[in-house]
Write a protein that holds these residues in place. Structure first.
Motif, PDB file in Angstrom:
ATOM      1  N   LEU A 135      35.915  44.212  36.854  1.00 50.62           N
ATOM      2  CA  LEU A 135      35.386  45.059  37.925  1.00 50.62           C
ATOM      3  C   LEU A 135      35.400  44.218  39.185  1.00 50.62           C
ATOM      4  O   LEU A 135      34.784  43.151  39.236  1.00 50.62           O
ATOM      5  CB  LEU A 135      33.952  45.504  37.601  1.00 50.62           C
ATOM      6  CG  LEU A 135      33.140  46.144  38.729  1.00 50.62           C
ATOM      7  CD1 LEU A 135      33.818  47.402  39.254  1.00 50.62           C
ATOM      8  CD2 LEU A 135      31.725  46.432  38.257  1.00 50.62           C
ATOM      9  N   SER A 147      37.225  56.081  36.721  1.00 52.95           N
ATOM     10  CA  SER A 147      36.581  54.928  37.355  1.00 52.95           C
ATOM     11  C   SER A 147      36.235  55.172  38.821  1.00 52.95           C
ATOM     12  O   SER A 147      35.478  54.416  39.411  1.00 52.95           O
ATOM     13  CB  SER A 147      37.438  53.676  37.197  1.00 52.95           C
ATOM     14  OG  SER A 147      38.712  53.860  37.766  1.00 52.95           O
ATOM     15  N   GLY A 156      29.536  51.114  38.655  1.00 56.69           N
ATOM     16  CA  GLY A 156      30.742  50.477  38.125  1.00 56.69           C
ATOM     17  C   GLY A 156      30.427  49.593  36.929  1.00 56.69           C
ATOM     18  O   GLY A 156      31.170  49.567  35.938  1.00 56.69           O
ATOM     19  N   TYR A 186      35.515  52.668  42.152  1.00 54.06           N
ATOM     20  CA  TYR A 186      35.467  51.249  41.789  1.00 54.06           C
ATOM     21  C   TYR A 186      36.845  50.746  41.401  1.00 54.06           C
ATOM     22  O   TYR A 186      37.608  51.447  40.757  1.00 54.06           O
ATOM     23  CB  TYR A 186      34.473  51.026  40.650  1.00 54.06           C
ATOM     24  CG  TYR A 186      33.102  51.488  41.043  1.00 54.06           C
ATOM     25  CD1 TYR A 186      32.288  50.693  41.827  1.00 54.06           C
ATOM     26  CD2 TYR A 186      32.642  52.739  40.670  1.00 54.06           C
ATOM     27  CE1 TYR A 186      31.050  51.117  42.228  1.00 54.06           C
ATOM     28  CE2 TYR A 186      31.397  53.179  41.059  1.00 54.06           C
ATOM     29  CZ  TYR A 186      30.606  52.370  41.843  1.00 54.06           C
ATOM     30  OH  TYR A 186      29.379  52.802  42.257  1.00 54.06           O
TER      31      TYR A 186
END
Length: 165
Positions: A84, A44, A95, A47
């Motif tokens: 997110l 990831s 993201g 993010y």
């Protein structure tokens, strides 16, 4: 861990923050599902995501003993909540693509619908809401027509008055 300490584990902000939340109801975590989640978590990058995997313990698989708007999900075992955390100073398009890619990767284990309580953000479409309420929708529309014909009581999940399609 004490519940009062949960905010520290999740790094919850004391102030409101922008976020994009998606929920996926899963039948199981077959071969490859946990790998997809782990790969997402490790990749990831810049993010901030929160992933919360709930074992539903059959709670949604049992038929309600009294009428309910929640619905019946006989094969749902897990609910995966993905959030997110949006930073206005950052381009979050990558993201968003990563979050969507995770849900796409888990599609083989996912239900086609979700519980009304799990619909958020971009999932609150007329099609998703209709599917989430399922057969309960008609009874809910009749109640709304009888007790709220002016549509005074509205909430995030649009349940159109009975006069509307």
């Amino acid at each position: 861990m004490r519940y009062a300490d949960a905010a520290h584990a999740w790094e919850d902000s004391a102030r409101p923050v922008a976020a994009r939340s998606r929920v996926l109801m899963l039948r199981d975590l077959g071969e490859g599902a946990l790998d997809a989640i782990e790969s997402f978590a490790l990749g990831s990058g810049a993010y901030r995501f929160s992933l919360d995997l709930h074992h539903m313990g059959g709670a949604l698989a049992r038929r309600a003993t009294t009428p309910s708007a929640v619905g019946h999900f006989p094969s749902t075992v897990f609910a995966l909540h993905t959030v997110l955390h949006l930073d206005p100073a950052q381009d979050v398009s990558a993201g968003i693509r990563a979050q969507d890619a995770l849900l796409d990767a888990l599609a083989p284990w996912a239900e086609q619908k979700t519980s009304p309580g799990f619909l958020t953000g971009m999932d609150v479409t007329e099609e998703c809401v209709r599917a989430a309420y399922g057969p309960s929708r008609e009874a809910l529309l009749a109640l709304k027509a009888a007790y709220d014909p002016g549509d005074m009581f509205r909430f995030a999940l649009p349940l159109a008055p009975a006069s509307q399609p």
